[in-house]
Write a protein that holds these residues in place. Structure first.
Motif, mmCIF file in Angstrom:
data_model
loop_
_atom_site.group_PDB
_atom_site.id
_atom_site.type_symbol
_atom_site.label_atom_id
_atom_site.label_comp_id
_atom_site.label_asym_id
_atom_site.label_seq_id
_atom_site.Cartn_x
_atom_site.Cartn_y
_atom_site.Cartn_z
ATOM 1 N N TYR A 1 34.150 39.166 43.324
ATOM 2 C CA TYR A 1 32.667 38.754 42.637
ATOM 3 C C TYR A 1 33.027 39.111 41.273
ATOM 4 N N ALA A 2 33.329 40.293 40.657
ATOM 5 C CA ALA A 2 33.535 40.633 39.445
ATOM 6 C C ALA A 2 34.642 39.494 38.708
ATOM 7 N N ARG A 3 35.674 39.679 39.662
ATOM 8 C CA ARG A 3 36.967 38.694 38.836
ATOM 9 C C ARG A 3 36.241 37.241 38.664
ATOM 10 N N ALA A 4 35.581 36.757 39.423
ATOM 11 C CA ALA A 4 34.868 35.542 39.300
ATOM 12 C C ALA A 4 33.969 35.297 38.278
ATOM 13 N N LEU A 5 33.108 36.282 38.069
ATOM 14 C CA LEU A 5 32.336 36.428 36.708
ATOM 15 C C LEU A 5 33.065 36.294 35.299
ATOM 16 N N PHE A 6 34.295 37.368 35.406
ATOM 17 C CA PHE A 6 35.160 37.590 34.301
ATOM 18 C C PHE A 6 35.854 36.360 33.824
ATOM 19 N N SER A 7 35.909 35.656 34.889
ATOM 20 C CA SER A 7 36.967 34.409 34.801
ATOM 21 C C SER A 7 36.223 33.265 33.815
ATOM 22 N N THR A 8 34.745 33.319 33.962
ATOM 23 C CA THR A 8 34.059 32.397 33.096
ATOM 24 C C THR A 8 33.712 32.581 31.869
ATOM 25 N N ARG A 9 34.194 33.972 31.232
ATOM 26 C CA ARG A 9 33.953 34.209 29.913
ATOM 27 C C ARG A 9 34.323 33.288 28.877
ATOM 28 N N ILE A 10 33.488 33.133 27.907
ATOM 29 C CA ILE A 10 34.053 32.409 26.400
ATOM 30 C C ILE A 10 34.138 33.295 25.381
ATOM 31 N N PRO A 11 35.118 33.449 24.473
ATOM 32 C CA PRO A 11 36.382 33.010 24.756
ATOM 33 C C PRO A 11 37.172 33.319 26.014
ATOM 34 N N GLU A 12 38.061 32.658 26.769
ATOM 35 C CA GLU A 12 38.647 33.135 27.948
ATOM 36 C C GLU A 12 39.300 34.257 27.937
ATOM 37 N N LEU A 13 39.406 35.042 28.891
ATOM 38 C CA LEU A 13 40.315 36.313 28.868
ATOM 39 C C LEU A 13 41.270 36.102 29.239
ATOM 40 N N SER A 14 42.486 36.899 28.714
ATOM 41 C CA SER A 14 43.770 36.924 29.484
ATOM 42 C C SER A 14 43.869 37.493 30.856
ATOM 43 N N THR A 15 44.546 37.308 31.475
ATOM 44 C CA THR A 15 44.617 37.724 33.027
ATOM 45 C C THR A 15 44.862 39.319 32.920
ATOM 46 N N GLU A 16 45.487 39.975 31.924
ATOM 47 C CA GLU A 16 45.664 41.490 31.784
ATOM 48 C C GLU A 16 44.051 41.962 31.248
ATOM 49 N N ASP A 17 43.239 41.297 30.467
ATOM 50 C CA ASP A 17 42.050 41.813 30.218
ATOM 51 C C ASP A 17 41.185 41.451 31.209
ATOM 52 N N ARG A 18 41.208 40.482 31.647
ATOM 53 C CA ARG A 18 40.140 40.139 33.080
ATOM 54 C C ARG A 18 40.458 41.503 33.951
ATOM 55 N N GLU A 19 41.799 41.439 34.413
ATOM 56 C CA GLU A 19 41.895 42.673 35.560
ATOM 57 C C GLU A 19 41.540 43.907 35.113
ATOM 58 N N LEU A 20 41.482 44.289 33.763
ATOM 59 C CA LEU A 20 41.175 45.732 33.290
ATOM 60 C C LEU A 20 39.503 45.710 33.499
ATOM 61 N N ARG A 21 38.898 44.663 33.266
ATOM 62 C CA ARG A 21 37.362 44.779 33.274
ATOM 63 C C ARG A 21 37.193 44.894 34.738
ATOM 64 N N VAL A 22 37.784 44.185 35.663
ATOM 65 C CA VAL A 22 37.664 44.272 36.990
ATOM 66 C C VAL A 22 37.763 45.672 37.584
ATOM 67 N N ARG A 23 38.862 46.232 37.129
ATOM 68 C CA ARG A 23 39.292 47.521 37.576
ATOM 69 C C ARG A 23 38.244 48.510 37.108
#
Length: 284
Positions: free
Chosen positions: A130-152
């Motif tokens: 759920y968190a990953r899906a939310l962070f995937s909609t961020r603008i500007p788009e997050l890199s995979t590494e930044d997104r996963e940091l936020r999820v963790r």
């Protein structure tokens, strides 16, 4: 100037703010307070803006100079000033924006936690998908590494609910947030099942504001309310489009306490809320 903190934490800033409030309530200018303490006015300013720390001895001297007789407040401020905890969130320093670390530290020190959420499930209750899906909609788009940091980081914050000494937690969620298919059907189903499981814990209360409730008029906009060691040191966190605000004045805290109680009173009771969440999961 050498030795000054380059980026004080929200907790350090709160300590400085409280010391400034004590000085102002006593009617002293920074220069007058410095003379009483035998330091420069610049040093008072550095303490109040959290650019430097303050020892227990100096803090107690400041409180005495300001004629503060609130022993509970003084003890709580001393605890803030002398706490040297380096929590798990420190591993994210220089990797995530400062508010992420400040929120985790606030939660770590909170004596209780209240949430009101209208369009998303509370961060503390979110599954990783759920968190990953939310962070995937961020603008500007997050890199995979930044997104996963936020999820963790978001998942690690749940330690306050699942650790050895869990924090009492009360969450009020609008039905709209529960119905939104964030990340798709499977992710939403898993998220609802996770909320149901967590809500069975004695220290966790989840209540739902249903669409059918005519009395709800959005007076309880989304917020995080974290309890301090004493009510004067409670904190409200509000997320805006471009920043995160930490609110701590007594008048504002009183308003948000009232808002939370109104929203909680207007919501379904915990058992009715679980029934609604269970039915929503079956509908997906």
């Amino acid at each position: 100037m050498a030795g000054l903190r380059p980026e004080p934490t929200a907790r350090q800033m709160r300590l400085g703010t409280e010391l400034r409030r004590l000085r102002e309530e006593a009617g002293f200018s920074g220069r007058e307070a410095a003379a009483l303490l035998g330091v420069s006015s610049g040093q008072i300013s550095q303490i109040e803006f959290a650019q430097t720390g303050v020892s227990e001895k100096r803090l107690r001297s400041m409180a005495a100079n300001y004629a503060c007789t609130d022993e509970e407040l003084i003890a709580a401020l001393v605890q803030m000033a002398t706490d040297r905890t380096r929590g798990w969130w420190e591993e994210y320093r220089d990797q995530l924006p400062r508010p992420f670390l400040d929120l985790a530290e606030l939660e770590h020190n909170a004596t209780f936690r209240w949430d009101v959420d209208l369009l998303q499930v509370s961060g503390l209750l979110q599954t990783e998908d759920y968190a990953r899906a939310l962070f995937s909609t961020r603008i500007p788009e997050l890199s995979t590494e930044d997104r996963e940091l936020r999820v963790r980081h978001r998942r690690q914050r749940r330690v306050i609910l699942e650790g050895p000494t869990p924090t009492p937690y009360r969450s009020v969620i609008h039905e709209a947030a529960l119905r939104m298919r964030v990340g798709g059907r499977a992710t939403s189903q898993t998220q609802l099942a996770s909320i149901l499981e967590l809500s069975e814990a004695d220290h966790i209360t989840v209540r739902v504001i249903p669409f059918a409730l005519e009395r709800f008029d959005d007076t309880g906009s989304a917020m995080i309310y974290a309890g301090g060691n004493i009510p004067k040191l409670d904190t409200v966190v509000r997320d805006g489009p471009h920043s995160t605000a930490f609110i701590d004045t007594e008048a504002q805290l009183g308003v948000f306490r009232t808002l939370f109680r109104r929203v909680e009173a207007a919501s379904l009771d915990p058992e009715q809320s679980r029934d609604l969440i269970h039915n929503l999961a079956k509908e997906l």
